[in-house]
Structure formats: structure tokens, C-alpha cells
Design an enzyme around this catalytic site. Structure first.
Site, mmCIF file in Angstrom:
data_model
loop_
_atom_site.group_PDB
_atom_site.id
_atom_site.type_symbol
_atom_site.label_atom_id
_atom_site.label_comp_id
_atom_site.label_asym_id
_atom_site.label_seq_id
_atom_site.Cartn_x
_atom_site.Cartn_y
_atom_site.Cartn_z
ATOM 1 N N LYS A 111 -7.345 -2.872 2.543
ATOM 2 C CA LYS A 111 -7.490 -2.547 3.956
ATOM 3 C C LYS A 111 -8.009 -1.122 4.126
ATOM 4 C CE LYS A 111 -3.766 -5.667 5.430
ATOM 5 N NZ LYS A 111 -2.476 -5.787 6.140
ATOM 6 N N GLU A 168 12.052 3.528 9.053
ATOM 7 C CA GLU A 168 12.524 2.240 8.572
ATOM 8 C C GLU A 168 13.535 2.415 7.443
ATOM 9 O OE1 GLU A 168 8.760 0.491 7.601
ATOM 10 O OE2 GLU A 168 8.829 1.161 5.521
ATOM 11 N N GLN A 173 1.678 4.310 1.853
ATOM 12 C CA GLN A 173 1.573 4.411 3.308
ATOM 13 C C GLN A 173 2.615 5.367 3.854
ATOM 14 O OE1 GLN A 173 3.921 0.732 5.120
ATOM 15 N NE2 GLN A 173 2.561 0.019 3.467
ATOM 16 N N ARG A 208 -2.506 4.034 5.848
ATOM 17 C CA ARG A 208 -2.606 3.695 4.430
ATOM 18 C C ARG A 208 -3.583 4.616 3.719
ATOM 19 N NH1 ARG A 208 -2.812 -1.075 7.397
ATOM 20 N NH2 ARG A 208 -1.053 -2.513 7.028
ATOM 21 N N LYS A 246 7.859 4.668 13.627
ATOM 22 C CA LYS A 246 8.340 3.546 12.831
ATOM 23 C C LYS A 246 9.185 4.014 11.643
ATOM 24 C CE LYS A 246 6.717 -0.611 10.429
ATOM 25 N NZ LYS A 246 5.593 -1.213 9.709
ATOM 26 N N HIS A 283 5.401 6.260 0.935
ATOM 27 C CA HIS A 283 6.201 5.289 0.205
ATOM 28 C C HIS A 283 5.368 4.051 -0.085
ATOM 29 C CE1 HIS A 283 6.668 4.253 4.501
ATOM 30 N NE2 HIS A 283 6.769 3.000 4.083
ATOM 31 N N SER A 325 0.816 -1.210 0.000
ATOM 32 C CA SER A 325 0.000 0.000 0.000
ATOM 33 C C SER A 325 0.854 1.265 0.000
ATOM 34 C CB SER A 325 -0.908 0.018 1.234
ATOM 35 O OG SER A 325 -0.140 -0.014 2.425
ATOM 36 N N HIS A 347 4.390 6.230 8.082
ATOM 37 C CA HIS A 347 4.432 5.824 9.482
ATOM 38 C C HIS A 347 4.507 7.075 10.355
ATOM 39 C CE1 HIS A 347 4.982 1.874 7.884
ATOM 40 N NE2 HIS A 347 6.123 2.210 7.318
#
Length: 457
Positions: A326, A142, A115, A320, A140, A301, A113, A117
Site C-alpha cells: 500500500k 490502541e 505504521q 505506513r 487511534k 509498530h 505494515s 497512528h
């Protein structure tokens, strides 16, 4: 328990994964942890760490179902310097005996997706108000390091590139609207130099220019993502019809171009997903093995295809807005993004060589860094001890790992494809490749000192 011991990671199967042993995740789990692989299941992620969703197990423990967190709770010295007595520092750095990072391998067949964070402040608010969706209160950030050729979308394109994309995909412009697009075009150009050397746009100073550009980009993204679903579906259908006219299909366009990307995503997410258009606002990057991306908080991203190592702060918070069945939390995503816009080349990290064999990936956050060691047959390298815990993964070949502790004791273990190990702090690690083939080893670690002392390597 020894200060270097084996782990078994947890395999996660999601629809976007890769089926059977075509998946690197499946091959690593099969070879390293004796996991039975179903050729029809999509193996998507291998989790390594203490996260409550899928904690790693300790097969050398008398009870093989014992989790890494159980071991750390029973032996806190495995989390910190064995000569340290500062239990307060340990409790702050490793609350409830959790590692500050989560280490993963991803095998991606279909796009994830679009999304972002949340940062720590937003994560706390989201968890307090929607704990059913946002299950922890941590941020989060990453980092992904490519294991194979790896495609991703990361961050917004420069505004001029977005305007160019709209020219190529006019149906996208239909959804955004003429007035909003004109505002974007005005914001993307017209820089003039002043007498004092600073930059101006229509009489504004640099910070005003940046704010103006961010607000224009925010309006573009919000307008698109909040379009009526029926309108999105109609424009999607029109775009597909135009791009596939005269016998053309997705293979007719160069990979990664707006036209190819749009058709590929529409094929993966049929039925009118606005993310097929939203993806065209983001930078497309194609990484080669060893290249990396760092994705900070509140940056949009999506991963598209390939295999990667992923390391992140220990959280599972995801907001998302497209390319997913979802829940799409569009209002939160629109509000949270930074709306920074940079060229695709600025998103790729090459890492820093710290020896002839080892590369360091050190993102601008304290929770984790990653080492990649590549050895030819018979080669060896030495990594210094760090002040915090490490997780080690062998992604290729056979390797001998030995470590020297401060009390001068040495332990040697054998690693092969898929082997995972926990390494306690302050242990100097030697890696020696077997003579049969090259080996590649990744090591995620936390260092409270703020980074490796590269002079030790």
C-alpha cells in the site's frame, strides 16, 4: 430491546490473515455468527462496534441487518445511565450514536505494515488535506492483548541496541551511512554526573540529552526510509546472500534475532521493501496469552504473527512506511513520530488483577479499557456496572451471563465460543462457567467516571 443482547461482528479478509479455520477470527465467526468459512480465504480481523466501515449487526432485532448504531439511535438510553437525563453529555460522549472504541480480534499470518497512528491534531489536518487516505479526524491509540503466542514490533530500541544491530547487519549501516551512525553512537553514551546530581551528556542537561538523542534517532530513521529504492534493493540482496551462505536459511537463526527477522520479512515482502531493514530499529516482543501492548499516538509498530484482542479509539487512520504494497506516506511518518526509545520489556503490560478471576487493562486514555475473565469449570465472577457501554466476546468455552439492573430485574443469556454481546451501562454482570470446560471472556468498555471501582468486584 433488552440491555444485554447479541451482536454479529463483521469479518475482514486481508492478505496478511490466516486461511480457513486455522484462523481464530474464522473460528469465532463460524461458531458465534454461523459464517461460512472458505478454507482458501485469509481471515484477518473481526470488527465489533459501530464504525461505519464494518458496523456490527443485531440478529435479535426484527430486521437482522439492523446495525448496532441503528439500535442506539432509536434507543439512546442504551448508551447511558437509564436514570440520567443529561442528553448534552450523551451527545458529547457518543457523537452521532457511535461508540468511542472499536473492538477487534486479529489473526496474523504475515507481518502487518510498519505504521503509526496520528494524534488528534494531526488526524484533523490529514483528514482535511487527504480525506481519500485519512477518512476520519480521530486519533487511534490502541491496545493488543495476546490470545496466543503473539509477536510484534513496538517502539524504537534504545540507541545502544540499534548501534549493536547495525554491527550484526552491516548492510543496514551502509544505508544509514557512517556519519549518521557516528552521531547515533555519540548520542547513545557518555553520561556524566554533575555536582548537583543531574545527568549530563557532553555538558548538556537531561532535557537537552533527550532532545539530542531523539534528533539523532530521527536522522537515522529518515535517512533509511528515504534511501533510493535501487540502493535498498541492492543492499537487501547482499544481506540475504550473506545470511544464507554456507547452506543457511531463516530457520538457522534463533527466532526474533535481527538475522531471522530480516530473512523472514524479506521472504514475506520480496522485491526490496525498506521495511525489512526498518523493522530492525524497533523492539521485538513476544507476548504470551494475557500479556498486552499499549500503542500510543505517533509510536511506530508492526504486528508479526499470532492472535490478539485489539481495542482502539474508533478510527481507521494509519500512516505506513514499510512492509506493505500500500501507499507508504514516509514524509508524514518521519515527521510525526515521537522518537522515544525504550527497552522491549517496558512495552509489555501484564494488566491489573481486580479479582481472583478478572484482569483489567486500563490504558492512559479515556476511550476504552478491557477486562479479561478466565473461569475454571463451575467458577463464577461478578463485574460491576460501568457508566458507559460494553461489548463482550467469548473466546473460549461456554458461559452463562446474567445481569442485574438498578430496577432489580435480572436477565440471563447463554454464551459460547464466538458469542458477542452488547451490554448497556450500569448493569452488574455475573459470569458463570459451565461445568464442561474453562471459559475466557473479554469485555471492552467505556467508563465516563474514568475507571472501575475495583472495590465493588
Amino acid at each position: 430491546m433488552d440491555r444485554l443482547f447479541p451482536l454479529h461482528g463483521e469479518v475482514m479478509c486481508y492478505d496478511w490473515g490466516v486461511k480457513g479455520t486455522h484462523s481464530m477470527v474464522a473460528r469465532l465467526a463460524q461458531q458465534g455468527s454461523n459464517v461460512d468459512v472458505d478454507p482458501e480465504r485469509p481471515y484477518a480481523e473481526l470488527w465489533m462496534g459501530t464504525h461505519v466501515t464494518a458496523p456490527s449487526k443485531c440478529p435479535s432485532h426484527p430486521t437482522p441487518t439492523t446495525t448496532l448504531r441503528d439500535v442506539l439511535r432509536n434507543q439512546p438510553s442504551l448508551l447511558s445511565n437509564p436514570t440520567s437525563s443529561n442528553s448534552n453529555t450523551q451527545a458529547e460522549e457518543f457523537p452521532d450514536f457511535h461508540l468511542p472504541f472499536l473492538f477487534k480480534v486479529l489473526s496474523i499470518g504475515n507481518a502487518l505494515s510498519i505504521q503509526a497512528h496520528p494524534d488528534k491534531e494531526l488526524a484533523r489536518r490529514l483528514h482535511a488535506t487527504r480525506p481519500d487516505l485519512y477518512r476520519d479526524d480521530n486519533h487511534k491509540p490502541e491496545m493488543a492483548v495476546a490470545l496466543s503466542e503473539f509477536e510484534a514490533l513496538c517502539g524504537f530500541k534504545p540507541l545502544a541496541e540499534i548501534a549493536d544491530t547495525v554491527e550484526k547487519v552491516p548492510e543496514l549501516g551502509d544505508l544509514i551511512g557512517t556519519r549518521v551512525m557516528e552521531r547515533l553512537r555519540r548520542a547513545s553514551g557518555g553520561h556524566l554526573a554533575t555536582d548537583d546530581g543531574s545527568k549530563m551528556l557532553n555538558g548538556h542537561r537531561p532535557n537537552e540529552v533527550e532532545n539530542h538523542q531523539r534528533e539523532a534517532l530521527r536522522t537515522v530513521f529518515a535517512t533509511l526510509m528515504q534511501c533510493a529504492p535501487a540502493t535498498v534493493s541492492e543492499r537487501l540482496s547482499a544481506c540475504v546472500t550473506r545470511l544464507t551462505g554456507e547452506g543457511k536459511n531463516v530457520e538457522s537463526y534463533p527466532r526474533g534475532t535481527p538475522e531471522e527477522l530480516f530473512l523472514r520479512l524479506d521472504r514475506q515482502f520480496p522485491g526490496g521493501d525498506v521495511g525489512c531493514f526498518g523493522a530492525l530499529l524497533l523492539n521485538y516482543v513476544r507476548l504470551q496469552p494475557g500479556e498486552a501492548l499499549f500503542l500510543g499516538a505517533n509510536e511506530p509498530h508492526a504486528y508479526l504473527s499470532g492472535d490478539c484482542i485489539e481495542c482502539m479509539a474508533s478510527s481507521d487512520n494509519v500512516v505506513r512506511a514499510g512492509l506493505t504494497p500500500k501507499l507508504k506516506d514516509v514524509p508524514v511518518l518521519v515527521q510525526m513520530l515521537t522518537y522515544n526509545a525504550h527497552a522491549a520489556s517496558e512495552q509489555i503490560l501484564a494488566g491489573t488483577p481486580i479479582s481472583a478471576k478478572t484482569t483489567l487493562y486500563a490504558p492512559p486514555i479515556p476511550e476504552f479499557s478491557v477486562l479479561r475473565t478466565e473461569l475454571d469449570p463451575g467458577d463464577h465472577d461478578v463485574n460491576p456496572g460501568v457508566s458507559g457501554p460494553s461489548i463482550i466476546l467469548v473466546t473460549e468455552g461456554d458461559v452463562e451471563l446474567s445481569y442485574l439492573c438498578e430496577d432489580s430485574t435480572t436477565t440471563v443469556v447463554e454464551g459460547k465460543l464466538g458469542s458477542i454481546f452488547y451490554l448497556a451501562p450500569e448493569a452488574t454482570l455475573e459470569l458463570r462457567c459451565k461445568p464442561t470446560s474453562r471459559t475466557i471472556v473479554y469485555r471492552a468498555f467505556y467508563d465516563s467516571r474514568g475507571g472501575l471501582e475495583t472495590s465493588k468486584i
